[in-house]
Design an enzyme around this catalytic site. Structure first.
Site, PDB file in Angstrom:
ATOM      1  N   SER A  99      30.816 -15.396  87.700  1.00 52.73           N
ATOM      2  CA  SER A  99      31.266 -16.636  87.079  1.00 52.73           C
ATOM      3  C   SER A  99      31.730 -17.627  88.151  1.00 52.73           C
ATOM      4  O   SER A  99      30.934 -17.977  89.027  1.00 52.73           O
ATOM      5  CB  SER A  99      32.343 -16.310  86.048  1.00 52.73           C
ATOM      6  OG  SER A  99      32.489 -17.339  85.104  1.00 52.73           O
ATOM      7  N   ASP A 187      48.436 -25.131  86.670  1.00 57.84           N
ATOM      8  CA  ASP A 187      48.411 -26.598  86.710  1.00 57.84           C
ATOM      9  C   ASP A 187      47.230 -27.105  87.533  1.00 57.84           C
ATOM     10  O   ASP A 187      46.515 -28.029  87.118  1.00 57.84           O
ATOM     11  CB  ASP A 187      49.725 -27.154  87.272  1.00 57.84           C
ATOM     12  CG  ASP A 187      50.899 -26.895  86.318  1.00 57.84           C
ATOM     13  OD1 ASP A 187      50.641 -26.639  85.127  1.00 57.84           O
ATOM     14  OD2 ASP A 187      52.058 -26.960  86.770  1.00 57.84           O
ATOM     15  N   HIS A 246      29.444 -12.235  78.770  1.00 59.90           N
ATOM     16  CA  HIS A 246      29.721 -12.920  80.037  1.00 59.90           C
ATOM     17  C   HIS A 246      30.511 -12.031  80.992  1.00 59.90           C
ATOM     18  O   HIS A 246      30.282 -12.048  82.199  1.00 59.90           O
ATOM     19  CB  HIS A 246      30.478 -14.218  79.755  1.00 59.90           C
ATOM     20  CG  HIS A 246      30.804 -14.998  80.995  1.00 59.90           C
ATOM     21  ND1 HIS A 246      29.836 -15.436  81.877  1.00 59.90           N
ATOM     22  CD2 HIS A 246      31.996 -15.408  81.508  1.00 59.90           C
ATOM     23  CE1 HIS A 246      30.422 -16.087  82.879  1.00 59.90           C
ATOM     24  NE2 HIS A 246      31.728 -16.084  82.676  1.00 59.90           N
TER      25      HIS A 246
END
Length: 266
Positions: A99, A187, A246
């Protein structure tokens, strides 16, 4: 930590955190780059199995687990991080990336091709994906960590936020329960999500042996991606693991390990 200087000129306050399995052998080491929200630890079982034939080095990518947190999270930077690790472990490696780690591994091969012997790209293509993973960042940020005494407490909160059980256990592996904090720079990962979902435009190709290994139940690597893939990786081969999605290495670990082993030893 002092400044580590890569042969490729990148400066870091420290090298990526690594978990090393096995001893060096005559074969190049195998570097494993995990996906978004993952860690080197997630790959322990597969890494240990593959370490019977070669040294396996699993890394924590930047902004994940025990590696450095930075404000930037682009694929050229992630590739530079991986190049630095390969430099440290002898200057040549086989690479498996899943990924986000697969996109970093592809960028590594395209930018620093001399460092890679064989490349396995697990369930990802060098394309821009329209679906974001931002909802998982938001879910983790919404967990009230002051009420978490054990991982199951966090799983319960994630369940209420609509996160499926398999992903609850995956995400909570990146939870420091005692410190009541995520081992993820949520963040920055949120701010950099467009880059993570994207892929850099690189005027390059890499003609080393490359395997695009996908889950048959996943839609990340589609037939219409193949021309683009072959433009970047002319020798690319394609294989699917039946019944895997996945997270193919978690869904079908034995089959994943067997496919990687066969390709590396071919």
């Amino acid at each position: 930590m002092g400044l580590a200087v890569s042969a490729h000129g990148g400066y870091h306050t420290s090298m990526l955190n690594t978990i090393i399995h096995g001893e060096p052998t005559a074969k190049p080491p195998l570097l494993i780059a995990h996906g978004l929200y993952g860690s080197a630890r997630n790959w322990g079982v597969i890494a240990r199995r593959l370490a019977d034939e070669r040294q396996v080095v699993a890394v924590d990518m930047r902004n994940h687990a025990y590696s450095m947190w930075t404000d930037q999270h682009s694929y050229p930077e992630l590739a530079n991080d991986l190049a630095e690790v390969i430099d440290h472990f002898g200057g040549m490696a086989d690479v498996v990336g899943h990924s986000m780690g697969g996109k970093a591994a592809m960028t590594l091969a395209l930018q620093y091709g001399d460092l890679v012997r064989k490349l396995v790209v697990a369930d990802i293509a060098p394309v821009i994906y329209s679906h974001s993973q931002i909802q998982f960042t938001e879910a983790m940020r919404a967990v009230d960590l002051s009420k978490v005494k054990r991982r199951s407490d966090a799983s319960e909160q994630l369940a209420k936020l609509g996160v499926e059980p398999a992903l609850q256990s995956f995400f909570t592996q990146s939870l420091d329960v005692k410190g009541q904090r995520w081992l993820l720079n949520l963040d920055v990962l949120a701010a950099e999500m467009p880059k993570i979902m994207g892929f850099p435009e690189l005027e390059a190709s890499w003609d080393g042996p490359t395997l695009f290994l996908s889950g048959s139940a996943s839609e990340y690597v589609l037939p219409e991606h193949r021309d683009l893939i072959r433009g970047l990786f002319p020798t690319a081969k394609f294989a699917k693991i039946p019944g895997a999605g996945h997270w193919l290495h978690a869904d079908k670990p034995r089959e994943f390990e067997a496919a990687v082993r066969a390709f590396l030893n071919a």
